[in-house]
Design an enzyme around this catalytic site. Sequence first.
Site, PDB file in Angstrom:
ATOM      1  N   ASP A 160     -14.398  41.335 -26.650  1.00  0.00           N
ATOM      2  CA  ASP A 160     -13.300  42.314 -26.821  1.00  0.00           C
ATOM      3  C   ASP A 160     -11.912  41.726 -27.043  1.00  0.00           C
ATOM      4  O   ASP A 160     -10.949  42.161 -26.420  1.00  0.00           O
ATOM      5  CB  ASP A 160     -13.249  43.261 -25.602  1.00  0.00           C
ATOM      6  N   LYS A 167     -19.650  48.506 -28.729  1.00  0.00           N
ATOM      7  CA  LYS A 167     -20.087  49.304 -27.564  1.00  0.00           C
ATOM      8  C   LYS A 167     -19.075  50.408 -27.300  1.00  0.00           C
ATOM      9  O   LYS A 167     -17.914  50.316 -27.712  1.00  0.00           O
ATOM     10  CB  LYS A 167     -20.196  48.412 -26.315  1.00  0.00           C
ATOM     11  N   CYS A 200     -15.802  44.180 -18.883  1.00  0.00           N
ATOM     12  CA  CYS A 200     -16.876  43.768 -19.796  1.00  0.00           C
ATOM     13  C   CYS A 200     -17.556  42.475 -19.350  1.00  0.00           C
ATOM     14  O   CYS A 200     -18.783  42.391 -19.326  1.00  0.00           O
ATOM     15  CB  CYS A 200     -16.360  43.628 -21.219  1.00  0.00           C
TER      16      CYS A 200
HETATM   17  C1  VGL Z   1     -13.238  47.538 -21.077  1.00  0.00           C
HETATM   18  C2  VGL Z   1     -11.540  48.687 -20.086  1.00  0.00           C
HETATM   19  C3  VGL Z   1     -11.830  49.802 -20.850  1.00  0.00           C
HETATM   20  C4  VGL Z   1     -14.009  46.281 -21.244  1.00  0.00           C
HETATM   21  C5  VGL Z   1     -13.547  48.641 -21.846  1.00  0.00           C
HETATM   22  O1  VGL Z   1     -14.995  46.313 -21.997  1.00  0.00           O
HETATM   23  O2  VGL Z   1     -13.668  45.269 -20.606  1.00  0.00           O
HETATM   24  N1  VGL Z   1     -12.239  47.571 -20.204  1.00  0.00           N
HETATM   25  N2  VGL Z   1     -12.823  49.754 -21.730  1.00  0.00           N
END
Ligand code: VGL
Length: 195
Positions: A11, A97, A141
């Site tokens: 990410d 995702k 994540c």
């Molecule tokens: C995530 C916050 C919100 C992540 C995803 O994948 O780390 N963190 N959405």
Amino acid sequence: MAGKSALVVVDLQNDFLPGGALGVFEGDQVIPVLNRYIQLALAAGLPIYASRDWHPKVTKHFKEYGGIWPPHCIQGTRSAEFHPDLRLSKDAIVVSKGADPERDAYSAFDALESDGTPLAESLRRRGVERIYVGGLTTDYCVKWTAIEAPRQGFSMTVLVDASLGVNLQPHDAERAIAEMVRQGADMTTIERLRL
Ligand code: VGL
Ligand code: ZN
């Protein structure tokens, strides 16, 4: 990073970087470190995956619809793009995702290739046994990937110098590291990495 391993860059999207909707404090500092891991993985001939958070506009993941997050990483927007300084090779495999509006999806194991292949299946097809995981965010994540890895039959090494947390609560990232150790994950830094 030995054979039968893969690198998973988590990410590294504009919304998780300073100035983004969920900007991780000093999150951009992991980019040069991740670029070094990418170079090492390329040199070792390992597959490189890049996960991305990839949400529809309306999802239960967002505060407005019952979740805990402000809108972020909306499919197709600039905020969802990988940071331009991240040097992903052309053959890096992008997995996405969070597209299901009904549920949160934090683990990279929830991510799918563009043809719908889940990460675990893609890794197995390539004979991967261990994943090296770094990126944003340590407390979501990366942590959920570490919880899922052993259940999916993979060993995992956390790239601790290439991961940072969003820290909704102070120390969430530290707690996440402890949890990942409990889950059996190994930890490394680039200096300690054995090739
Ligand atoms: C995530 C916050 C919100 C992540 C995803 O994948 O780390 N963190 N959405
Ligand atoms: Zn998200």
